[in-house]
Design an enzyme around this catalytic site. Structure first.
Site, mmCIF file in Angstrom:
data_model
loop_
_atom_site.group_PDB
_atom_site.id
_atom_site.type_symbol
_atom_site.label_atom_id
_atom_site.label_comp_id
_atom_site.label_asym_id
_atom_site.label_seq_id
_atom_site.Cartn_x
_atom_site.Cartn_y
_atom_site.Cartn_z
ATOM 1 N N HIS A 1 1.154 5.318 5.934
ATOM 2 C CA HIS A 1 0.859 5.728 4.561
ATOM 3 C C HIS A 1 1.148 7.209 4.333
ATOM 4 C CE1 HIS A 1 -1.581 2.067 5.299
ATOM 5 N NE2 HIS A 1 -1.016 1.748 4.152
ATOM 6 N N GLU B 1 -7.254 16.478 8.804
ATOM 7 C CA GLU B 1 -8.310 17.038 9.640
ATOM 8 C C GLU B 1 -9.603 16.236 9.454
ATOM 9 O OE1 GLU B 1 -7.952 19.511 11.810
ATOM 10 O OE2 GLU B 1 -5.811 19.576 11.307
ATOM 11 N N SER C 1 0.793 -1.232 0.000
ATOM 12 C CA SER C 1 0.000 0.000 0.000
ATOM 13 C C SER C 1 0.822 1.279 0.000
ATOM 14 C CB SER C 1 -0.935 0.017 1.223
ATOM 15 O OG SER C 1 -0.186 -0.106 2.414
#
Length: 247
Positions: free
Chosen positions: A215, A201, A32
C-alpha cells in the site's frame, strides 16, 4: 449592418459554446491500492483517492474501489451492480484488479488468470460498453519486493499479462501500471522506494510502525495517480482534455 453584426456575434457565441467542456463522471473499481482510506490509517492513501487532483473542475471522480476485493468478489458482493446502475453514456470506468485475485486459499476471491479473471474483466468491459460508457483497464501496481541483488521481484505473475491480452482482444485502452511502477521502483532502489509505500514510524495506534510494501503513502498515491494521468493524456480520448498535470 446591424443584421450582419448580430450574425457575427451569434457565430462567436456559438463557437465559444462549442469549446465549453461538459461535466464528466469517472468511476473507479478496484482494490485497496486504489481505494479511499479512513482517517485513522493515515498516511495510507489509495491512488484513486487523489486522482481528482489531476483533472479540472469539470470531472467528478466516483471511487468505488474497496480494500481486499478481486474481480470476483466485487461482482458477487453487488458492488459492480451499484456502479453499473449509475453509468450513463460517455462516463469512464477505470478497472484495476489483480492483487486479491491471486488469493488461491480464498474461494470467494481467487480467480484463474486466463480463466475467471479474464472472463470477469471482459464482463466489466462489455457491460460498461452496453451503457455506452468507456472502460479503461489498469494492471496492478507492483509490490515493493527486492531480491538480494537489488532486483525487483515480480509478484503478480500471469495476471498483468492476462489483462494485457483482454485489452488487446477487446480493443480497450490499457494503462500498464505494473510495468510503469516496476520501472519507477526499480530505478528508485530498495531503501529509497520505501518513501512511496506505507513505511511509518511507531505511533499510539501502530506501536510497531508499519512496514507495508503493497500500500501507498500520500506521496506514493500522488506519484501513481500522476503516472496514470500522464499515460491517459496519450490516448485519443476526450477525457485527456480535462487533465491538469502539476508543474
Amino acid at each position: 449592418m446591424k443584421t450582419k453584426f448580430g450574425i457575427a456575434l451569434l457565430a462567436l457565441f456559438l463557437a465559444a459554446c462549442s469549446q465549453v467542456q461538459k461535466p464528466v463522471d469517472v468511476y473507479m473499481v478496484g482494490d485497496s491500492t486504489m481505494s479511499n482510506k479512513k482517517a485513522e490509517v493515515y498516511p495510507e492513501t489509495g491512488w484513486g483517492q487523489v486522482f481528482d487532483q489531476f483533472f479540472n473542475e469539470q470531472v467528478t471522480v466516483h471511487n468505488h474501489a474497496v480494500n481486499g476485493r478481486s474481480t470476483k468478489s466485487f461482482i458477487t458482493e453487488g458492488r459492480w451492480q451499484v456502479v453499473l446502475d449509475s453509468l450513463k453514456a460517455d462516463d469512464y470506468v477505470f478497472i484495476q484488479f489483480g492483487h486479491n485475485d491471486q488469493k488461491d486459499k480464498d474461494s470467494t476471491r481467487y480467480t484463474d488468470p486466463y480463466g475467471t479473471y479474464s472472463q470477469n474483466l471482459e464482463k466489466y468491459v462489455r457491460e460498461s460498453r452496453d451503457k455506452a460508457a468507456i472502460p479503461i483497464l489498469l494492471t496492478s501496481i507492483v509490490r515493493r519486493k527486492f531480491d538480494e541483488n537489488g532486483r525487483l521481484i515480480d509478484t503478480h505473475k500471469e495476471y498483468p499479462e492476462a489483462m494485457r491480452q483482454v485489452a488487446e482482444r477487446l480493443d480497450v485502452p490499457l494503462i500498464d501500471l505494473q510495468r510503469l511502477t516496476a520501472g519507477m521502483v526499480q530505478e528508485m532502489g530498495d531503501e529509497p522506494s520505501k518513501e512511496i509505500y506505507l513505511w511509518t514510524e511507531p505511533t499510539e495506534r501502530f506501536p510497531a510502525g508499519r512496514q507495508d510494501d503493497t500500500h501507498l503513502c500520500v506521496a506514493g498515491a500522488l506519484t501513481v495517480a500522476e503516472l496514470v494521468a500522464v499515460e491517459l493524456a496519450k490516448f485519443p480520448l476526450d477525457l485527456a482534455e480535462y487533465i491538469v498535470l502539476k508543474e
